[in-house]
Scaffold this motif. Structure first.
Motif, PDB file in Angstrom:
ATOM      1  N   GLU B  38      43.255  36.538  40.970  1.00 53.08           N
ATOM      2  CA  GLU B  38      44.452  36.106  41.688  1.00 53.08           C
ATOM      3  C   GLU B  38      45.504  37.205  41.747  1.00 53.08           C
ATOM      4  OE1 GLU B  38      47.771  32.502  41.390  1.00 53.08           O
ATOM      5  OE2 GLU B  38      46.142  32.645  39.924  1.00 53.08           O
ATOM      6  N   PHE B  39      45.709  37.873  40.624  1.00 54.29           N
ATOM      7  CA  PHE B  39      46.809  38.836  40.546  1.00 54.29           C
ATOM      8  C   PHE B  39      46.377  40.297  40.572  1.00 54.29           C
ATOM      9  CE2 PHE B  39      48.799  35.004  38.888  1.00 54.29           C
ATOM     10  CZ  PHE B  39      49.935  34.982  39.674  1.00 54.29           C
ATOM     11  N   ASP B  40      45.081  40.519  40.705  1.00 57.29           N
ATOM     12  CA  ASP B  40      44.577  41.876  40.853  1.00 57.29           C
ATOM     13  C   ASP B  40      44.594  42.680  39.561  1.00 57.29           C
ATOM     14  OD1 ASP B  40      43.568  42.895  43.369  1.00 57.29           O
ATOM     15  OD2 ASP B  40      44.628  44.706  42.741  1.00 57.29           O
ATOM     16  N   SER B  41      45.646  42.590  38.800  1.00 59.90           N
ATOM     17  CA  SER B  41      45.651  43.242  37.498  1.00 59.90           C
ATOM     18  C   SER B  41      46.730  42.654  36.611  1.00 59.90           C
ATOM     19  CB  SER B  41      45.834  44.750  37.651  1.00 59.90           C
ATOM     20  OG  SER B  41      47.177  45.106  37.552  1.00 59.90           O
ATOM     21  N   CYS B  42      46.409  42.557  35.337  1.00 59.04           N
ATOM     22  CA  CYS B  42      47.311  41.941  34.371  1.00 59.04           C
ATOM     23  C   CYS B  42      47.204  42.684  33.050  1.00 59.04           C
ATOM     24  CB  CYS B  42      46.903  40.494  34.102  1.00 59.04           C
ATOM     25  SG  CYS B  42      47.309  39.350  35.428  1.00 59.04           S
ATOM     26  N   CYS B  43      48.298  42.666  32.297  1.00 60.70           N
ATOM     27  CA  CYS B  43      48.233  43.241  30.965  1.00 60.70           C
ATOM     28  C   CYS B  43      47.872  42.147  29.965  1.00 60.70           C
ATOM     29  CB  CYS B  43      49.555  43.890  30.593  1.00 60.70           C
ATOM     30  SG  CYS B  43      50.912  42.729  30.451  1.00 60.70           S
ATOM     31  N   HIS B  44      47.454  42.567  28.808  1.00 46.30           N
ATOM     32  CA  HIS B  44      47.084  41.656  27.737  1.00 46.30           C
ATOM     33  C   HIS B  44      48.164  40.596  27.509  1.00 46.30           C
ATOM     34  CE1 HIS B  44      47.234  40.483  23.482  1.00 46.30           C
ATOM     35  NE2 HIS B  44      45.928  40.572  23.492  1.00 46.30           N
ATOM     36  N   ILE B  80      48.415  48.072  29.035  1.00 46.12           N
ATOM     37  CA  ILE B  80      47.059  48.324  29.483  1.00 46.12           C
ATOM     38  C   ILE B  80      46.750  47.285  30.547  1.00 46.12           C
ATOM     39  CG2 ILE B  80      44.638  48.315  28.841  1.00 46.12           C
ATOM     40  CD1 ILE B  80      45.622  49.164  26.013  1.00 46.12           C
ATOM     41  N   LYS B  81      46.471  47.772  31.725  1.00 42.25           N
ATOM     42  CA  LYS B  81      46.227  46.856  32.834  1.00 42.25           C
ATOM     43  C   LYS B  81      44.736  46.554  32.923  1.00 42.25           C
ATOM     44  CE  LYS B  81      50.303  46.569  34.989  1.00 42.25           C
ATOM     45  NZ  LYS B  81      50.988  45.294  35.255  1.00 42.25           N
ATOM     46  N   TYR B  82      44.422  45.267  32.924  1.00 44.34           N
ATOM     47  CA  TYR B  82      43.041  44.833  33.077  1.00 44.34           C
ATOM     48  C   TYR B  82      42.814  44.376  34.502  1.00 44.34           C
ATOM     49  CZ  TYR B  82      42.418  45.165  28.097  1.00 44.34           C
ATOM     50  OH  TYR B  82      42.318  45.652  26.816  1.00 44.34           O
ATOM     51  N   CYS B  83      41.654  44.700  35.004  1.00 43.66           N
ATOM     52  CA  CYS B  83      41.313  44.230  36.341  1.00 43.66           C
ATOM     53  C   CYS B  83      39.812  43.970  36.434  1.00 43.66           C
ATOM     54  CB  CYS B  83      41.756  45.238  37.397  1.00 43.66           C
ATOM     55  SG  CYS B  83      40.939  46.827  37.246  1.00 43.66           S
ATOM     56  N   ILE B  84      39.437  43.268  37.487  1.00 43.68           N
ATOM     57  CA  ILE B  84      38.031  42.976  37.753  1.00 43.68           C
ATOM     58  C   ILE B  84      37.264  44.273  38.001  1.00 43.68           C
ATOM     59  CG2 ILE B  84      36.458  41.894  39.401  1.00 43.68           C
ATOM     60  CD1 ILE B  84      37.952  39.850  37.796  1.00 43.68           C
TER      61      ILE B  84
END
Lengths: 102, 102
Positions: B38-44, B80-84
């Motif tokens: 949904e948001f493309d990238s998120c931090c922990h 730290i950005k997490y993404c698919i």
DNA sequence: TTAGTTGTTCGTAAAAATACGAATTATTGG
DNA sequence: CCAATAATTCGTATTTTTACGAACAACTAA
């Protein structure tokens, strides 16, 4: 019951997808389901003969798939025929395709 | 290593689908993936704040998703950005749709 | 009835998953 | 440098999963 998954803290969708996914989370169960979709119905023995695990382990996996709602069994002497639970199979299919849609 | 899944005894397809499915087999991980799509990238932190589990548990689930190949992280101070992982996400999508196609 | 087939249940052991808090690392801002 | 923020690692406890063999149940066929 500490340290187990507390499903109640998640949405119904998250719960249901996780339950279906968990059922698919073992290669033996994947193999069982593939065989059942291919042959429509199979008995325990014909599944067990093609899997690299003991018969009692096959029973355990069948039970797991049953608990997740993905298969059902009916007695057909001298065997028990297992088959896909089509209603829930369709439900699972929709859950996964919705999840991956975007 | 007795009594663990011996993936080598199964086909590559069965193995791969089981690995992806196992990763989706926990509602927290389903929720994380939904948020990332949904948001493309998120931090922990932003993931942790919306999940009913401790931050260190979120880290564990992120690691599980990373090991399955479904997500990746890049350092973007102070976060730290997490993404698919789009390549493997597509792969998973194809595996599941092939599995349910019939 | 007896023997054979089919499949499950039970007990058990080993391994993995789940969850948490405390401590740690790493980086940034004052 | 020092404090604050962000997130991970570590240790640990509990629970679940995985796997097997032995024993058991149910039904069939001779």
């Amino acid at each position: 019951m500490a340290h187990a998954i507390d499903y109640e803290k998640y949405t119904a969708q998250e719960q249901q997808l996780a339950v279906f996914a968990k059922a698919l989370g073992h290669p033996a169960r994947v193999a069982i389901l593939q065989k059942l979709t291919e042959f429509d119905s199979c008995c325990h023995g014909s599944l067990a003969s093609e899997l690299p695990i003991a018969p009692s382990s096959v029973t355990q996996h069948l039970k797991a798939l049953k608990n997740a709602g993905l298969i059902q069994g009916r007695i057909e002497p001298p065997q028990i025929k297992y088959c896909i639970n089509k209603e829930n199979w369709e439900k699972a299919k929709l859950h996964f395709s919705a999840f991956f849609k975007d």
